[in-house]
Design an enzyme around this catalytic site. Structure first.
Site, PDB file in Angstrom:
ATOM      1  N   THR A  26       0.776  -0.929   0.236  1.00 24.46           N
ATOM      2  CA  THR A  26      -0.044   0.145   0.046  1.00 24.46           C
ATOM      3  C   THR A  26       1.153   0.878  -0.190  1.00 24.46           C
ATOM      4  OG1 THR A  26      -1.942   1.170   1.252  1.00 24.46           O
ATOM      5  CG2 THR A  26      -0.210   0.801   2.521  1.00 24.46           C
ATOM      6  N   CYS A  32      -2.627   7.468   8.139  1.00 24.15           N
ATOM      7  CA  CYS A  32      -2.971   6.222   7.884  1.00 24.15           C
ATOM      8  C   CYS A  32      -2.220   4.950   8.313  1.00 24.15           C
ATOM      9  CB  CYS A  32      -3.326   5.767   6.788  1.00 24.15           C
ATOM     10  SG  CYS A  32      -4.623   6.516   6.199  1.00 24.15           S
ATOM     11  N   HIS A  49      -5.205  -0.562   5.066  1.00 27.22           N
ATOM     12  CA  HIS A  49      -4.939   0.490   5.337  1.00 27.22           C
ATOM     13  C   HIS A  49      -5.646   0.987   6.011  1.00 27.22           C
ATOM     14  CE1 HIS A  49      -2.843   4.372   2.594  1.00 27.22           C
ATOM     15  NE2 HIS A  49      -3.535   5.376   3.671  1.00 27.22           N
TER      16      HIS A  49
END
Lengths: 165, 214
Positions: A26, A32, A49
């Site tokens: 990711t 995040c 995520h």
């Protein structure tokens, strides 16, 4: 090794699972948190995520469980169990939770990075999944890639280069 | 996506487009004065996008950009970004009077260069916002703009936090500024992203007298 090596991409507020020899990645983790849960002996890994710490923050009707730390990790673990992973063997590695901007007045949302990390750790503790390695906090964005065969998590940042945990 | 589907009609999108037009128009004038160059702007693009598409609009979540981010406070809160690809941040700093050294490949960047970029964001977003405030008659004021040079995904993710509590989609008002008659690589080309908070749409529409759901 007749299968082609493939990298599964996980977007923001999304999750997926992968089996060897494929990789999962990711990109652009800011505040995040990227949570990798894996069963090494089985060569399976899941990546979420996570954007927000707690599903109680949800205000809208549409609900995306991959967005919140608590629901995302639960969903990820149940999805991996369905695909053969043994819940007693699960381990985790986490990265992200940076603070991209330093606001003086700061609403709570601006300190979301540390709160996300805290929430992820809490949820992993509830599920009794040990965190083997982590790279959290700071103020740079991260792109992470996990190899379920080796259990290595590759982290790339713009300002601090690339390393493996 | 619910709140967007229910409340936003084609006419509303047009109104938002006009907001982008007026705001970015003023910002373009400010940039033109600052650089003493002709600045072009694109027709604003108003789109309902997923978070992932929003990253793509900024060149992909891993693309390194200089992003100035500020919160809009007052009657209609929201988030605003001025995103400049790193190469173009370099061009911009070179166009400024004085000799500030800034190379995209050389980190850490000099304090002066970062400060210049932050000021650029400050001037542009300030003129965007004050014209928007005049147009809507709403009291809008910016927080102190913050600069970050990092992956687009990491920067824009911060601005999506407010909206992410309500929806998986954002309404983006996107306007690009270009330096006129230059090849793409050499010109200053930046994107404005305006992301009103979900509850601000009704306030903006009401202020402009288009609240009726079509």
């Amino acid at each position: 090794m007749d299968k082609l090596l493939e990298t599964v991409k996980v977007g923001i507020a999304d999750m997926n699972i992968v089996k060897t020899p494929n990789l999962i990645r990711t990109s652009g983790l800011g505040s995040c948190v990227g949570v990798v849960v894996f069963d090494l002996s089985f060569g399976i890994a899941g990546l979420a995520h996570v954007m927000l710490p707690d599903s109680s923050l949800a205000k809208g009707a549409a609900f995306n469980s991959a967005k919140y730390a608590d629901t995302a990790i639960r969903e990820l673990v149940s999805c991996m169990s369905k695909n053969g992973a043994r819940s007693s063997c699960l381990k985790a590695k986490i990265a992200g939770g940076a603070q991209m901007f330093q606001f003086s007045s700061g609403s709570d949302l601006m300190r979301i990075g540390p709160r996300n990390v805290e929430a992820v750790k809490k949820e992993l503790a509830i599920l009794k999944i040990a965190i083997l390695a982590e790279d959290v906090g700071g103020n740079s964005g991260r792109t992470i890639e996990f190899n379920p065969k080796t259990g290595k998590l590759n982290i790339r940042t713009v300002n601090k280069g690339e390393f493996v945990i | 996506m619910n709140f967007i589907k229910k409340n936003i009609s084609a006419m509303h999108l047009d109104v938002l487009k006009e907001i982008g037009n007026i705001g970015a128009g003023h910002a373009a004038t400010a940039l033109s004065t600052l650089l003493n160059k002709k600045i072009d702007m694109t027709i604003p693009d108003v789109r309902v996008v997923s978070f992932e598409e929003m990253m793509d609009m900024a060149g992909g979540s891993e693309n390194v950009v200089a992003g100035v981010f500020l919160r809009i406070e007052g009657d209609a809160p929201g988030s605003m970004f001025f995103v400049l690809p790193l190469k173009q941040a370099e061009t911009f700093i070179r166009a400024l009077p004085g000799c500030i050294v800034f190379k995209a490949e050389e980190t850490p960047y000099s304090e002066l260069a970062l400060s210049a970029l932050q000021e650029l964001g400050n001037i542009l977003s300030g003129s965007y916002l004050s014209s928007l405030s005049d147009f809507t008659n709403l009291s809008l004021f910016p927080s102190v703009p913050m600069l970050s040079i990092d992956m687009a995904g990491a920067i824009i993710g911060t601005g999506l936090l407010e909206i992410s509590q309500v929806s998986d989609y954002a309404i983006v008002i996107d306007t690009a500024l270009n330096e006129e008659s230059q090849s793409d690589g050499d010109s200053v080309k930046g994107h404005f992203f305006l992301l009103p908070d979900p509850e601000s749409f009704q306030i903006i529409f009401k202020a402009l007298g288009v609240l009726d759901h079509g």
